[in-house]
Design a protein around this motif. Structure first.
Motif, short mmCIF file in Angstrom:
data_model
loop_
_atom_site.label_atom_id
_atom_site.label_comp_id
_atom_site.label_asym_id
_atom_site.label_seq_id
_atom_site.Cartn_x
_atom_site.Cartn_y
_atom_site.Cartn_z
N ILE A 45 50.72 46.38 39.91
CA ILE A 45 50.34 46.89 38.59
C ILE A 45 50.66 45.86 37.52
O ILE A 45 49.85 45.61 36.61
CB ILE A 45 51.01 48.25 38.29
N GLN A 46 51.82 45.22 37.61
CA GLN A 46 52.17 44.19 36.62
C GLN A 46 51.21 43.00 36.72
O GLN A 46 50.78 42.45 35.71
CB GLN A 46 53.62 43.73 36.81
N GLN A 47 50.85 42.61 37.94
CA GLN A 47 49.89 41.52 38.12
C GLN A 47 48.51 41.94 37.62
O GLN A 47 47.77 41.12 37.06
CB GLN A 47 49.82 41.11 39.60
N LEU A 104 47.82 43.74 35.04
CA LEU A 104 47.79 43.52 33.59
C LEU A 104 47.52 42.06 33.27
O LEU A 104 46.75 41.75 32.35
CB LEU A 104 49.12 43.97 32.96
N VAL A 105 48.12 41.16 34.03
CA VAL A 105 47.89 39.72 33.85
C VAL A 105 46.43 39.38 34.16
O VAL A 105 45.77 38.67 33.40
CB VAL A 105 48.85 38.90 34.75
N ASP A 106 45.92 39.92 35.27
CA ASP A 106 44.55 39.61 35.68
C ASP A 106 43.52 40.18 34.71
O ASP A 106 42.51 39.53 34.43
CB ASP A 106 44.29 40.12 37.09
N ILE A 107 43.75 41.36 34.18
CA ILE A 107 42.82 41.93 33.19
C ILE A 107 42.73 41.01 31.98
O ILE A 107 41.64 40.72 31.51
CB ILE A 107 43.25 43.36 32.78
N ARG A 108 43.86 40.53 31.50
CA ARG A 108 43.84 39.62 30.34
C ARG A 108 43.20 38.27 30.68
O ARG A 108 42.51 37.68 29.87
CB ARG A 108 45.26 39.40 29.82
N ARG A 109 43.44 37.78 31.89
CA ARG A 109 42.91 36.48 32.31
C ARG A 109 41.39 36.52 32.44
O ARG A 109 40.70 35.60 32.02
CB ARG A 109 43.54 36.08 33.65
N ILE A 110 40.86 37.59 32.99
CA ILE A 110 39.43 37.70 33.26
C ILE A 110 38.71 38.39 32.10
O ILE A 110 37.49 38.32 32.01
CB ILE A 110 39.20 38.50 34.57
N GLY A 111 39.45 39.01 31.20
CA GLY A 111 38.90 39.85 30.14
C GLY A 111 37.68 39.35 29.40
O GLY A 111 37.29 38.20 29.52
N GLU A 112 37.09 40.24 28.61
CA GLU A 112 35.86 39.97 27.87
C GLU A 112 35.96 38.71 27.02
O GLU A 112 34.98 38.02 26.81
CB GLU A 112 35.50 41.18 27.01
N GLU A 113 37.13 38.44 26.50
CA GLU A 113 37.42 37.18 25.83
C GLU A 113 38.84 36.81 26.21
O GLU A 113 39.60 37.68 26.64
CB GLU A 113 37.23 37.29 24.32
N PRO A 114 39.24 35.56 26.10
CA PRO A 114 40.58 35.17 26.55
C PRO A 114 41.68 36.06 25.97
O PRO A 114 41.74 36.28 24.77
CB PRO A 114 40.71 33.73 26.06
N GLY A 115 42.51 36.61 26.85
CA GLY A 115 43.62 37.46 26.43
C GLY A 115 43.22 38.89 26.11
O GLY A 115 44.06 39.70 25.77
N TYR A 158 44.82 38.57 46.23
CA TYR A 158 46.15 39.13 45.94
C TYR A 158 46.32 40.59 46.36
O TYR A 158 47.31 40.95 46.98
CB TYR A 158 46.47 38.98 44.45
N TYR A 159 45.35 41.43 46.00
CA TYR A 159 45.54 42.88 46.16
C TYR A 159 45.19 43.35 47.56
O TYR A 159 44.16 43.00 48.10
CB TYR A 159 44.69 43.65 45.13
N GLU A 160 46.07 44.18 48.12
CA GLU A 160 45.79 44.80 49.41
C GLU A 160 44.65 45.80 49.26
O GLU A 160 43.80 45.91 50.14
CB GLU A 160 47.03 45.51 49.95
N THR A 214 45.28 50.27 43.61
CA THR A 214 46.14 49.78 42.53
C THR A 214 45.64 50.30 41.19
O THR A 214 46.43 50.73 40.34
CB THR A 214 46.20 48.25 42.53
N LEU A 215 44.32 50.28 40.98
CA LEU A 215 43.75 50.80 39.74
C LEU A 215 44.06 52.28 39.57
O LEU A 215 44.44 52.72 38.48
CB LEU A 215 42.24 50.57 39.71
N LYS A 216 43.92 53.06 40.65
CA LYS A 216 44.22 54.49 40.57
C LYS A 216 45.70 54.73 40.24
O LYS A 216 46.03 55.59 39.42
CB LYS A 216 43.86 55.18 41.89
N SER A 217 46.59 53.96 40.87
CA SER A 217 48.03 54.10 40.61
C SER A 217 48.35 53.75 39.16
O SER A 217 49.14 54.43 38.50
CB SER A 217 48.84 53.21 41.54
#
Length: 96
Positions: free
Chosen positions: A13-15, A17-28, A46-48, A53-56
């Motif tokens: 879940i913590q990762q 949040l990082v990935d959403i910001r990294r790939i997001g609509e604009e940087p960050g 990364y994700y099993e 993970t999204l549901k959790s």
């Protein structure tokens, strides 16, 4: 004390949040389309189970998206967003 499974879910879940910001609509950006997140090479490695993970994360109030479950293809344009309370608390601290 967290068992190994709970620790893995929390780490994912913590990762996420990082990935959403990294790939997001604009940087960050705290928003990303499911298809873009799903298709990212680092995310695939990364994700099993990304959907689990999204549901959790949604159940814990960390992120939000429309519906209960996301499926590749059918839900590629659904936006996943980091909830405000987690957006600020998990942002990297600015360097002095």
């Amino acid at each position: 004390m967290m068992d190994d499974h709970e620790k893995r879910v929390e780490d994912e879940i913590q990762q996420l949040l990082v990935d959403i910001r990294r790939i997001g609509e604009e940087p960050g950006s705290p928003r990303v389309k499911f298809g873009e997140l799903f298709d990212d090479d680092d995310v695939q490695q990364y994700y099993e189970a990304l959907v689990g993970t999204l549901k959790s994360a949604k159940k814990r109030g960390v992120i939000d998206f429309k519906g209960q479950m996301l499926l590749k293809g059918m839900h590629d344009d659904v936006v996943i967003s980091i909830k405000q309370s987690h957006e600020e608390s998990k942002s990297p601290s600015p360097s002095p």
